[in-house]
Design a protein around this motif. Structure first.
Motif, PDB file in Angstrom:
ATOM      1  N   SER A  42       0.821  -1.213   0.000  1.00  0.00           N
ATOM      2  CA  SER A  42       0.000   0.000   0.000  1.00  0.00           C
ATOM      3  C   SER A  42       0.858   1.268   0.000  1.00  0.00           C
ATOM      4  N   VAL A  43       2.144   1.133   0.307  1.00  0.00           N
ATOM      5  CA  VAL A  43       3.062   2.279   0.287  1.00  0.00           C
ATOM      6  C   VAL A  43       3.589   2.419  -1.135  1.00  0.00           C
ATOM      7  N   THR A  44       3.231   3.512  -1.801  1.00  0.00           N
ATOM      8  CA  THR A  44       3.586   3.694  -3.201  1.00  0.00           C
ATOM      9  C   THR A  44       4.533   4.863  -3.454  1.00  0.00           C
ATOM     10  N   LYS A  45       4.845   5.637  -2.406  1.00  0.00           N
ATOM     11  CA  LYS A  45       5.718   6.805  -2.554  1.00  0.00           C
ATOM     12  C   LYS A  45       6.676   6.896  -1.376  1.00  0.00           C
ATOM     13  N   TYR A  46       7.701   7.707  -1.569  1.00  0.00           N
ATOM     14  CA  TYR A  46       8.630   7.997  -0.474  1.00  0.00           C
ATOM     15  C   TYR A  46       9.161   9.414  -0.622  1.00  0.00           C
ATOM     16  N   PHE A  47       9.654   9.946   0.501  1.00  0.00           N
ATOM     17  CA  PHE A  47      10.320  11.232   0.520  1.00  0.00           C
ATOM     18  C   PHE A  47      11.799  10.990   0.235  1.00  0.00           C
ATOM     19  N   CYS A  48      12.412  11.890  -0.511  1.00  0.00           N
ATOM     20  CA  CYS A  48      13.812  11.724  -0.891  1.00  0.00           C
ATOM     21  C   CYS A  48      14.580  13.010  -0.597  1.00  0.00           C
ATOM     22  N   THR A  49      15.805  12.860  -0.088  1.00  0.00           N
ATOM     23  CA  THR A  49      16.638  14.010   0.253  1.00  0.00           C
ATOM     24  C   THR A  49      17.655  14.283  -0.854  1.00  0.00           C
ATOM     25  N   SER A  50      18.342  15.407  -0.723  1.00  0.00           N
ATOM     26  CA  SER A  50      19.279  15.864  -1.731  1.00  0.00           C
ATOM     27  C   SER A  50      20.710  15.854  -1.189  1.00  0.00           C
ATOM     28  N   PHE A  51      21.578  16.712  -1.779  1.00  0.00           N
ATOM     29  CA  PHE A  51      23.007  16.676  -1.462  1.00  0.00           C
ATOM     30  C   PHE A  51      23.421  17.513  -0.263  1.00  0.00           C
ATOM     31  N   THR A  82       8.488   3.930  14.602  1.00  0.00           N
ATOM     32  CA  THR A  82       9.085   3.123  13.539  1.00  0.00           C
ATOM     33  C   THR A  82       9.350   4.016  12.344  1.00  0.00           C
ATOM     34  N   ASP A  83      10.466   3.799  11.682  1.00  0.00           N
ATOM     35  CA  ASP A  83      10.777   4.523  10.466  1.00  0.00           C
ATOM     36  C   ASP A  83      11.502   3.575   9.518  1.00  0.00           C
ATOM     37  N   TRP A  84      11.337   3.810   8.225  1.00  0.00           N
ATOM     38  CA  TRP A  84      11.987   3.014   7.184  1.00  0.00           C
ATOM     39  C   TRP A  84      12.846   3.934   6.330  1.00  0.00           C
ATOM     40  N   TYR A  85      14.035   3.470   5.970  1.00  0.00           N
ATOM     41  CA  TYR A  85      14.934   4.268   5.150  1.00  0.00           C
ATOM     42  C   TYR A  85      15.719   3.368   4.202  1.00  0.00           C
ATOM     43  N   SER A  86      16.202   3.973   3.136  1.00  0.00           N
ATOM     44  CA  SER A  86      16.951   3.251   2.115  1.00  0.00           C
ATOM     45  C   SER A  86      17.818   4.247   1.363  1.00  0.00           C
ATOM     46  N   ARG A  87      18.786   3.745   0.669  1.00  0.00           N
ATOM     47  CA  ARG A  87      19.604   4.633  -0.163  1.00  0.00           C
ATOM     48  C   ARG A  87      19.145   4.541  -1.614  1.00  0.00           C
ATOM     49  N   GLN A  88      19.544   5.525  -2.398  1.00  0.00           N
ATOM     50  CA  GLN A  88      19.307   5.528  -3.845  1.00  0.00           C
ATOM     51  C   GLN A  88      20.401   4.699  -4.525  1.00  0.00           C
ATOM     52  N   PRO A  89      20.123   4.140  -5.683  1.00  0.00           N
ATOM     53  CA  PRO A  89      21.180   3.420  -6.415  1.00  0.00           C
ATOM     54  C   PRO A  89      22.356   4.346  -6.737  1.00  0.00           C
ATOM     55  N   ASP A  90      23.551   3.816  -6.689  1.00  0.00           N
ATOM     56  CA  ASP A  90      24.793   4.490  -7.098  1.00  0.00           C
ATOM     57  C   ASP A  90      25.338   5.534  -6.134  1.00  0.00           C
ATOM     58  N   CYS A  91      24.669   5.809  -5.040  1.00  0.00           N
ATOM     59  CA  CYS A  91      25.156   6.859  -4.148  1.00  0.00           C
ATOM     60  C   CYS A  91      24.907   6.470  -2.693  1.00  0.00           C
ATOM     61  N   GLY A  92      25.866   6.717  -1.851  1.00  0.00           N
ATOM     62  CA  GLY A  92      25.676   6.509  -0.423  1.00  0.00           C
ATOM     63  C   GLY A  92      24.853   7.635   0.174  1.00  0.00           C
ATOM     64  N   ASP A 152      22.815  12.921   0.683  1.00  0.00           N
ATOM     65  CA  ASP A 152      23.698  11.954   0.032  1.00  0.00           C
ATOM     66  C   ASP A 152      25.129  12.161   0.524  1.00  0.00           C
ATOM     67  N   THR A 153      26.022  11.248   0.180  1.00  0.00           N
ATOM     68  CA  THR A 153      27.418  11.325   0.639  1.00  0.00           C
ATOM     69  C   THR A 153      28.373  11.765  -0.465  1.00  0.00           C
ATOM     70  N   LYS A 154      27.864  11.988  -1.676  1.00  0.00           N
ATOM     71  CA  LYS A 154      28.739  12.364  -2.796  1.00  0.00           C
ATOM     72  C   LYS A 154      28.505  13.785  -3.290  1.00  0.00           C
ATOM     73  N   TYR A 155      27.552  14.463  -2.662  1.00  0.00           N
ATOM     74  CA  TYR A 155      27.235  15.844  -3.035  1.00  0.00           C
ATOM     75  C   TYR A 155      26.840  15.938  -4.505  1.00  0.00           C
ATOM     76  N   TRP A 156      25.989  14.993  -4.941  1.00  0.00           N
ATOM     77  CA  TRP A 156      25.505  14.964  -6.314  1.00  0.00           C
ATOM     78  C   TRP A 156      24.252  15.812  -6.456  1.00  0.00           C
TER      79      TRP A 156
END
Length: 173
Positions: A42-51, A82-92, A152-156
């Protein structure tokens, strides 16, 4: 009593009910769920952070949510976060969480602020859960402060920072 006291935990209503505290880089962003899949269909979206640091919060007023002050003081019901988190592909990324139980003046009664989590770009991008339960915190609970985010950890340029969704605050009555 309501289940999850956090409103809009899965970005279904854009940023409604969230106070953006830091909006660094290309600012907070909302994306559709992609691989790897989240544990709840039922979870179809997420919040995403920047550099640069991105943080958002909610302060939950327990009396406005129908909780009785005498019962909160006497029973001191368990409060589970409770909270859930994940990274984006290719970047820490770096994930941050801070939760506090507050009294009527919004002074801290108890808090949970684990060390920041750094996910390297070699991480498998799976969703990770953090959970904490407050018990025996004493009388006076009237508000719950919930804040999370990261970067992110690469300042992309773009939205390669931590992803968050599925957040919840519940009280065991």
């Amino acid at each position: 009593m309501p289940g999850n006291l956090l409103k809009n935990p899965n970005a279904d209503e854009d940023f409604e009910h969230w106070m953006v505290i830091e909006n660094g880089g290309d600012e907070w962003h909302i994306e559709e769920m992609s691989e790897p899949a989240f544990s709840d269909d039922s979870v179809t979206k997420y919040f995403c952070t920047s550099f640069e640091p991105c943080l958002k919060r909610q302060v939950i007023d327990l009396l406005e949510n129908g909780y009785d002050p005498e019962n909160l003081d006497f029973a001191q019901p368990a409060v589970t976060v409770t909270d859930w988190y994940s990274r984006q592909p290719d970047c820490g990324c770096i994930y941050k969480l801070s939760v506090a139980l507050l009294d009527d003046k919004q002074d801290v009664i108890a808090e949970f602020s684990p060390d920041d989590v750094t996910l390297p770009d070699t991480d498998d991008c799976s969703w990770k859960q953090v959970t904490h339960t407050f018990t025996e915190y004493g009388p006076g609970l009237r508000f719950i402060f919930f804040e999370h985010g990261g970067q992110d950890t690469k300042y992309w340029k773009g939205w390669f920072g931590v992803r968050v969704t599925g957040s919840s605050v519940t009280i065991d009555v």
